[in-house]
Design an enzyme around this catalytic site. Structure first.
Site, mmCIF file in Angstrom:
data_model
loop_
_atom_site.group_PDB
_atom_site.id
_atom_site.type_symbol
_atom_site.label_atom_id
_atom_site.label_comp_id
_atom_site.label_asym_id
_atom_site.label_seq_id
_atom_site.Cartn_x
_atom_site.Cartn_y
_atom_site.Cartn_z
ATOM 1 N N ASP A 12 -8.123 -1.911 -9.773
ATOM 2 C CA ASP A 12 -7.701 -2.571 -11.107
ATOM 3 C C ASP A 12 -8.264 -3.794 -10.167
ATOM 4 O O ASP A 12 -8.938 -3.494 -8.895
ATOM 5 C CB ASP A 12 -6.332 -2.981 -11.403
ATOM 6 N N SER A 13 -8.415 -4.704 -10.809
ATOM 7 C CA SER A 13 -8.530 -6.775 -10.314
ATOM 8 C C SER A 13 -7.441 -6.917 -9.203
ATOM 9 O O SER A 13 -7.552 -7.424 -8.192
ATOM 10 C CB SER A 13 -8.590 -7.349 -10.811
ATOM 11 N N CYS A 76 -6.285 -0.557 -15.762
ATOM 12 C CA CYS A 76 -6.819 -2.078 -15.966
ATOM 13 C C CYS A 76 -7.296 -2.281 -17.521
ATOM 14 O O CYS A 76 -8.284 -1.512 -18.022
ATOM 15 C CB CYS A 76 -8.059 -3.101 -14.562
ATOM 16 N N CYS A 189 -2.376 -5.235 -20.183
ATOM 17 C CA CYS A 189 -2.764 -6.423 -18.912
ATOM 18 C C CYS A 189 -1.749 -5.348 -17.948
ATOM 19 O O CYS A 189 -0.620 -5.538 -18.384
ATOM 20 C CB CYS A 189 -2.591 -7.328 -18.991
ATOM 21 N N HIS A 191 -0.565 -6.173 -15.124
ATOM 22 C CA HIS A 191 0.066 -6.994 -14.556
ATOM 23 C C HIS A 191 1.242 -7.709 -15.924
ATOM 24 O O HIS A 191 1.931 -7.612 -14.695
ATOM 25 C CB HIS A 191 -0.821 -8.642 -13.953
HETATM 26 N N1 DGL Z 1 -4.815 -5.950 -14.541
HETATM 27 C C1 DGL Z 1 -5.876 -6.655 -15.804
HETATM 28 C C2 DGL Z 1 -5.387 -5.977 -16.906
HETATM 29 O O1 DGL Z 1 -5.066 -5.073 -17.185
HETATM 30 C C3 DGL Z 1 -6.484 -7.965 -15.906
HETATM 31 C C4 DGL Z 1 -5.792 -9.064 -15.072
HETATM 32 C C5 DGL Z 1 -7.433 -9.688 -14.729
HETATM 33 O O2 DGL Z 1 -7.193 -10.552 -15.262
HETATM 34 O O3 DGL Z 1 -8.049 -9.325 -13.234
HETATM 35 O O4 DGL Z 1 -6.537 -6.537 -17.272
#
Ligand code: DGL
Length: 274
Positions: A12-13, A76, A189, A191
């Site tokens: 992931d990021s 992600c 997302c 997160h």
């Molecule tokens: N966790 C990432 C997702 O599922 C994105 C977060 C980011 O913008 O880096 O899209």
């Protein structure tokens, strides 16, 4: 040649993919994982598809060539939207690649109680149109509204969850008229599960809040079974967590999911490229 006791690569990021990694560990405790949080490039959600694809390809190469992973989970949504098809085609016949979007599409399409679904995600995920296109194709009668919520991932990555700041930001987004009539909300997302109960309490539990962690872990299990590459016996636990830039908030959040002390390894995969 894939061996059963090779680890699973998850990336992931930043910290978001830890929500998926922790579901994978709960469901498949005998597997080792190698996690890569691309904290040096976080957030992905405001970057172009081309750039994110470049990052994803490099990380996948690291997980396969250096870490000998037997499967890759793109934990992600933004990277799944940008790079899943590319990676799947590149790695076809070598190792399986799992994204976080398709298992969620299946989950919603199969749920006859959902008629109007909200999707909250990064700008790049919403702009890619991937959820919208798949829902339109798979279940044309389903109503949906995809809303970009770009402040959420950086806010969470910085450790702002469960407090008045996250509450205010979240409320601003969830009060948008597009989300007024929904009966389910996709946290598109990885997160966002970190603020899932704040979201649930905003809706007083009237709206189903869907996050991809469990459905993705299940999908991974099925693929490992189908490919006959599940870990055979419990190998020595050797999970690894790489970050491309060290951040204290990553470490703090990682210990929420993985209370046994984890040692972050600073990766240098980008250093040869700058
Ligand atoms: N966790 C990432 C997702 O599922 C994105 C977060 C980011 O913008 O880096 O899209």
């Amino acid at each position: 040649m894939i061996f059963n006791n090779q680890p699973i690569g998850i990336f992931d990021s930043g910290i978001g993919g830890l929500t998926v990694a922790s579901a994978v560990m709960r469901l498949l405790p005998e597997e080792n994982i190698v996690y890569f949080g691309d904290t040096g490039h976080m957030p992905y959600g405001d970057k172009s598809i081309e750039l994110i694809r470049k990052y994803a390809v490099r990380i996948a190469r690291f997980l396969i060539e250096d870490q000998h992973c037997k499967a890759i989970v793109i934990a992600c949504n933004t990277a799944s939207a940008a790079a899943y098809e590319y990676l799947r085609d590149e790695l076809r016949g070598q190792i399986p690649v799992i994204n976080v979007i398709d298992p969620m599409i299946e989950r919603v399409v199969d749920d006859s109680s959902i008629h109007n679904v909200g999707i909250i995600a990064t700008k790049t995920t919403v702009a890619s149109g991937v959820y919208q296109e798949k829902f339109t194709r798979r279940k044309p009668e389903l109503k949906y509204a995809a809303v970009a919520t770009p402040l959420l991932a950086p806010m969470i990555e910085e450790g702002f969850y469960d407090n008045s700041i996250s509450h205010a930001v979240l409320e601003n987004y969830l009060l948008l008229p597009q989300l007024r009539e929904i009966d389910a909300l996709i946290l598109a997302c990885t997160h966002y599960p970190l603020i899932k109960h704040q979201i649930a309490s905003f809706y007083s539990d009237d709206v189903q809040i869907l996050d991809s962690a469990e459905v993705v872990a299940l999908k991974l299990k099925r693929i490992l079974q189908k490919e006959k590459i599940m870990a055979l016996e419990k190998p020595e636990k050797n999970d690894k967590f790489f970050v491309s830039d060290y951040t204290t908030s990553f470490e703090k959040t990682a210990t929420i999911f993985f209370p046994d002390e984890i040692k972050l390894i600073k990766s240098d995969i980008w250093e040869s490229q700058v």
